[in-house]
Design a protein around this motif. Structure first.
Motif, PDB file in Angstrom:
ATOM      1  N   GLY A 117       4.917 -23.072 -21.483  1.00  0.00           N
ATOM      2  CA  GLY A 117       3.545 -23.115 -21.991  1.00  0.00           C
ATOM      3  C   GLY A 117       2.494 -23.329 -20.926  1.00  0.00           C
ATOM      4  O   GLY A 117       1.317 -23.511 -21.246  1.00  0.00           O
ATOM      5  N   ASN A 118       2.880 -23.306 -19.659  1.00  0.00           N
ATOM      6  CA  ASN A 118       1.858 -23.355 -18.597  1.00  0.00           C
ATOM      7  C   ASN A 118       0.975 -22.120 -18.719  1.00  0.00           C
ATOM      8  O   ASN A 118       1.453 -21.028 -19.032  1.00  0.00           O
ATOM      9  N   TYR A 119      -0.300 -22.311 -18.487  1.00  0.00           N
ATOM     10  CA  TYR A 119      -1.245 -21.261 -18.859  1.00  0.00           C
ATOM     11  C   TYR A 119      -2.443 -21.257 -17.911  1.00  0.00           C
ATOM     12  O   TYR A 119      -2.618 -22.173 -17.095  1.00  0.00           O
ATOM     13  N   ALA A 120      -3.256 -20.231 -18.043  1.00  0.00           N
ATOM     14  CA  ALA A 120      -4.525 -20.157 -17.325  1.00  0.00           C
ATOM     15  C   ALA A 120      -5.529 -19.510 -18.281  1.00  0.00           C
ATOM     16  O   ALA A 120      -5.200 -19.242 -19.442  1.00  0.00           O
ATOM     17  N   SER A 121      -6.717 -19.245 -17.803  1.00  0.00           N
ATOM     18  CA  SER A 121      -7.738 -18.635 -18.657  1.00  0.00           C
ATOM     19  C   SER A 121      -8.134 -17.273 -18.088  1.00  0.00           C
ATOM     20  O   SER A 121      -7.546 -16.800 -17.113  1.00  0.00           O
ATOM     21  N   ASP A 122      -9.155 -16.680 -18.662  1.00  0.00           N
ATOM     22  CA  ASP A 122      -9.618 -15.396 -18.135  1.00  0.00           C
ATOM     23  C   ASP A 122     -10.413 -15.574 -16.832  1.00  0.00           C
ATOM     24  O   ASP A 122     -10.912 -14.585 -16.288  1.00  0.00           O
ATOM     25  N   GLN A 123     -10.498 -16.799 -16.343  1.00  0.00           N
ATOM     26  CA  GLN A 123     -11.095 -17.030 -15.018  1.00  0.00           C
ATOM     27  C   GLN A 123     -10.032 -16.983 -13.920  1.00  0.00           C
ATOM     28  O   GLN A 123     -10.312 -17.246 -12.751  1.00  0.00           O
ATOM     29  N   LEU A 124      -8.826 -16.645 -14.321  1.00  0.00           N
ATOM     30  CA  LEU A 124      -7.688 -16.631 -13.391  1.00  0.00           C
ATOM     31  C   LEU A 124      -7.889 -15.610 -12.263  1.00  0.00           C
ATOM     32  O   LEU A 124      -8.307 -14.483 -12.501  1.00  0.00           O
ATOM     33  N   PRO A 131      -1.821 -28.635 -10.796  1.00  0.00           N
ATOM     34  CA  PRO A 131      -2.972 -29.555 -10.858  1.00  0.00           C
ATOM     35  C   PRO A 131      -3.917 -29.239 -12.031  1.00  0.00           C
ATOM     36  O   PRO A 131      -5.023 -28.725 -11.839  1.00  0.00           O
ATOM     37  N   TYR A 132      -3.485 -29.592 -13.230  1.00  0.00           N
ATOM     38  CA  TYR A 132      -4.341 -29.359 -14.401  1.00  0.00           C
ATOM     39  C   TYR A 132      -5.553 -30.282 -14.367  1.00  0.00           C
ATOM     40  O   TYR A 132      -5.474 -31.431 -13.923  1.00  0.00           O
ATOM     41  N   ARG A 133      -6.638 -29.794 -14.883  1.00  0.00           N
ATOM     42  CA  ARG A 133      -7.833 -30.635 -15.062  1.00  0.00           C
ATOM     43  C   ARG A 133      -7.593 -31.615 -16.202  1.00  0.00           C
ATOM     44  O   ARG A 133      -6.765 -31.359 -17.083  1.00  0.00           O
ATOM     45  N   ASP A 134      -8.332 -32.677 -16.200  1.00  0.00           N
ATOM     46  CA  ASP A 134      -8.250 -33.640 -17.309  1.00  0.00           C
ATOM     47  C   ASP A 134      -8.576 -32.921 -18.611  1.00  0.00           C
ATOM     48  O   ASP A 134      -9.485 -32.084 -18.665  1.00  0.00           O
ATOM     49  N   GLY A 135      -7.823 -33.227 -19.624  1.00  0.00           N
ATOM     50  CA  GLY A 135      -8.127 -32.677 -20.947  1.00  0.00           C
ATOM     51  C   GLY A 135      -7.461 -31.356 -21.242  1.00  0.00           C
ATOM     52  O   GLY A 135      -7.619 -30.809 -22.338  1.00  0.00           O
ATOM     53  N   THR A 136      -6.732 -30.806 -20.263  1.00  0.00           N
ATOM     54  CA  THR A 136      -6.095 -29.513 -20.506  1.00  0.00           C
ATOM     55  C   THR A 136      -4.621 -29.662 -20.878  1.00  0.00           C
ATOM     56  O   THR A 136      -3.997 -28.698 -21.298  1.00  0.00           O
ATOM     57  N   ALA A 137      -4.085 -30.874 -20.744  1.00  0.00           N
ATOM     58  CA  ALA A 137      -2.647 -31.058 -20.962  1.00  0.00           C
ATOM     59  C   ALA A 137      -2.258 -30.796 -22.412  1.00  0.00           C
ATOM     60  O   ALA A 137      -1.151 -30.321 -22.693  1.00  0.00           O
ATOM     61  N   ALA A 138      -3.160 -31.088 -23.343  1.00  0.00           N
ATOM     62  CA  ALA A 138      -2.838 -30.923 -24.758  1.00  0.00           C
ATOM     63  C   ALA A 138      -2.527 -29.461 -25.084  1.00  0.00           C
ATOM     64  O   ALA A 138      -1.616 -29.160 -25.862  1.00  0.00           O
ATOM     65  N   ARG A 139      -3.254 -28.576 -24.458  1.00  0.00           N
ATOM     66  CA  ARG A 139      -3.043 -27.155 -24.707  1.00  0.00           C
ATOM     67  C   ARG A 139      -1.633 -26.737 -24.268  1.00  0.00           C
ATOM     68  O   ARG A 139      -0.937 -26.000 -24.967  1.00  0.00           O
ATOM     69  N   ARG A 140      -1.237 -27.234 -23.113  1.00  0.00           N
ATOM     70  CA  ARG A 140       0.103 -26.893 -22.631  1.00  0.00           C
ATOM     71  C   ARG A 140       1.173 -27.439 -23.580  1.00  0.00           C
ATOM     72  O   ARG A 140       2.133 -26.732 -23.912  1.00  0.00           O
ATOM     73  N   ALA A 141       1.005 -28.672 -24.051  1.00  0.00           N
ATOM     74  CA  ALA A 141       1.972 -29.257 -24.980  1.00  0.00           C
ATOM     75  C   ALA A 141       1.991 -28.459 -26.286  1.00  0.00           C
ATOM     76  O   ALA A 141       3.052 -28.198 -26.862  1.00  0.00           O
TER      77      ALA A 141
END
Lengths: 271, 356
Positions: free
Chosen positions: A195-202, A90-100
């Motif tokens: 390329g699925n990813y998370a941030s340092d808030q993981l 469940p990615y947030r809106d606007g995060t898909a570009a980073r994964r691509a």
């Protein structure tokens, strides 16, 4: 010295009995006649490995070309099912570009290509075995990939002093399940080669449940409000490496990544 | 990495006391101490055993010591004074901070982050990176031969080493202050964050943490430096065939009383041990003896008839320190040393080419 073979036979016999008597017990729902225990808890000692395509892509995917054509079919991606509950992350809106972006640059940027520490939960399902060293107290997880390891503190919970690749690991027993609360993750490790990813808030909460003599059910709930709309969970079986004298080998991959990382800085640059 | 490096008189005295304690071996155990046992009945040697009470102890003993293995009061006083001076230098605050690693393993150029560069050159790590530890009275880590010196190389090994060194010197390369920097292969395994090798438990410049965790049939020896773990199998298995080699080798062990005896073979011979490139005949036998609740006596004997003219043994007193934190040492993940050395050499080449 211990008679491991003898213990093994007894263990197998106990499990066979359990399987016959009550299939529900095998789902890890508790019983007084449980398999081998250590200090009253399930004994997770052994060498374990995921056998699936999660490391290529946590989500369902078709077979496809690899990242570099020079590897031919050696580097091709096998098709696989999703290990994500509900199928999609469940990615947030606007995060898909980073994964691509990650996916398109994966040959040079996937931390696994660079032999960086795998992070959690990816350490569990990279295509290498790992060993659980359960002492009765703290538990050491040793990974073949990149000589990674993490100590699971089973005592009073400790807060993360600083962000790291493998995180700060606080464990506890929840009945038949080892629960590990992982904080202080630096978010630099990707979740897979797609390329699925998370941030340092993981924040990751893992659950290791023995469901048979040679099987663990692994679940990890992944929470990161900056990247995902809600916490989501992956689950997969882990299989014991049952071959005689199974052991971890060295996979010190730094030397396999040096041309990729430093090749352009050599006196004779790698072409 | 631990930041406890206060050289207090109290700790020094404690170290001296512990050393004299180790000196008398197992006979020095307190009468009321019984060796701890794991839930499955093995001797319990688990815990954090950092090699951080050995500041100033060289691997080999200075030759004028002969068979004397500890420092005199005056010599020890000198070592203490030196350690205090070193601590002052190490503690000096520097303005620099390490730049962050760029996304995807790309290193940020100075131009990307000018605040962290001086005159276009990336700033090195501050001195407090080093962790010296508490000074110690021992004259050397090598305890056998009795003169504390590693035995001479065999004539064949000597000749091979000389030839390697001559070839290295003869090779034209772009020299920097730290030597050739044509390729990552000009640097040692530790600088490349690959491995500190099978002697990773011995004291180094920093990251001296060691941890032992036991499970039925296996002992894990975890080293803070380059996050390495050796898994010692106690189930009677044989090491793999000789063609299967690695940086840390393969370790099998057994108990002799309360002493864990570990034999390690199948090393790839790339890492040096005691400054020497060893052969595939190399065997290391380590003995871990918990001689008191908080003291582990460690010995390692190196044997390789193709390299040394005799076996030699290192001994370390390792003190239990539950307060020691093993920090994750993600060494390779931001190895600016290698990046700086290589790009620095390329910059020198470009400058020289322009000058001509």
């Amino acid at each position: 010295m211990h008679n491991r073979l003898g213990g093994r036979i007894v263990s197998l016999a106990m499990w066979s009995l359990l399987l016959v008597l009550s299939p529900t017990l095998v789902a890890g729902q508790g019983s007084n006649t449980t398999p081998p225990r250590l200090n009253g808890n399930p004994d997770l000692n052994g060498i374990w490995q995921a056998v699936n395509t999660a490391n290529w892509n946590l989500e369902a995917h078709s077979a496809s070309h690899g990242a570099v054509w020079q590897s031919g079919a050696l580097g091709a991606i096998p098709a696989g099912d999703s290990v994500v509950e509900g199928g999609r992350i469940p990615y947030r809106d606007g995060t898909a570009a980073r994964r691509a972006d990650n996916f398109n640059n994966r040959a040079a940027e996937d931390p696994e290509a660079l032999c960086y520490l795998p992070g959690v939960p990816r350490a569990t399902y990279v295509p290498y075995p790992f060993q659980i060293v359960q002492s009765g107290g703290d538990i050491l997880m040793v990974y073949e990939y990149a000589s990674a390891n993490r100590l699971v503190n089973m005592g009073e919970a400790r807060s993360a002093g600083s962000d790291t690749w493998m995180g700060t690991n606080n464990g506890r027993w929840d009945g038949e399940t080892l629960v590990i609360d992982v904080t202080g993750l630096n978010g630099l490790a990707w979740l897979d080669r797609a390329g699925n990813y998370a941030s340092d808030q993981l924040h990751v909460v893992e659950r290791f449940t023995r469901v048979g003599p040679d099987h663990i059910r692994y679940e990890a709930t992944i929470e990161d409000p900056t990247v995902f709309t809600r916490p989501w969970t992956i689950s997969m079986p882990l299989y014991r490496r049952v071959e005689a004298n199974a052991q971890l080998h060295d996979f010190k991959c730094v030397e396999f990544s040096e041309d990729l990382i430093y090749g352009q800085y050599l006196k004779e640059p790698v072409q | 990495m631990s930041y406890r490096r206060i050289v207090s008189v109290v700790m020094t005295m404690a170290a001296i006391a512990l050393l004299s304690f180790v000196g008398v071996g197992s006979a020095g155990q307190a009468d009321d101490w019984t060796h701890p046992v794991t839930p499955w009945g093995d001797p319990d040697i688990q815990g954090l055993w950092p090699a951080d009470k050995l500041n100033g102890v060289p691997l080999q003993r200075p030759q004028d010591f002969g068979e004397r293995d500890t420092l005199s009061d005056d010599e020890f006083e000198e070592r203490l004074v030196y350690a205090e001076r070193q601590l002052e230098i190490d503690s000096a605050e520097l303005a620099s901070r390490r730049p962050l690693i760029g996304r995807g393993g790309r290193f940020l150029e100075c131009d990307d982050d000018p605040a962290r560069c001086r005159d276009g050159v990336r700033i090195g790590p501050p001195n407090y990176w080093d962790e010296r530890g508490v000074p110690n009275r021992l004259a050397s880590l090598v305890v056998d031969p009795p003169d504390g010196r590693i035995p001479p190389l065999t004539p064949e090994a000597r000749q091979a080493a000389d030839e390697r060194n001559a070839a290295r010197r003869a090779r034209p390369c772009t020299g920097t202050e730290i030597g050739c920097a044509d390729s990552y292969e000009d640097f040692n395994l530790w600088n490349r964050c690959i491995s500190r090798g099978v002697t990773s438990l011995w004291p180094g410049g920093y990251n001296k943490g060691n941890q032992i965790i036991q499970a039925p049939g296996v002992v894990a020896i975890r080293n803070e430096m380059i996050h390495e773990t050796r898994l010692v199998w106690l189930d009677g298995r044989e090491p793999p065939p000789p063609n299967v080699v690695s940086y840390m080798g393969y370790s099998v062990g057994h108990w002799e009383g309360n002493t864990l005896v570990v034999e390690t073979t199948n090393l790839n011979g790339i890492a040096t041990i005691g400054g020497a490139q060893h052969s595939d005949q190399f065997v290391m036998v380590e003995r871990f003896s918990r001689v008191a609740e908080e003291m582990l006596h460690y010995e390692a004997t190196m044997t390789d008839p193709l390299t040394w003219t005799a076996p030699w043994t290192v001994a370390l007193p390792l003190e239990l320190d539950p307060s020691y934190d093993i920090y994750e040492y993600a060494c390779h993940e931001a190895n600016y040393f290698l990046y700086d050395a290589l790009t620095g050499a390329r910059t020198l080449e470009a400058r020289d080419a322009t000058a001509q």
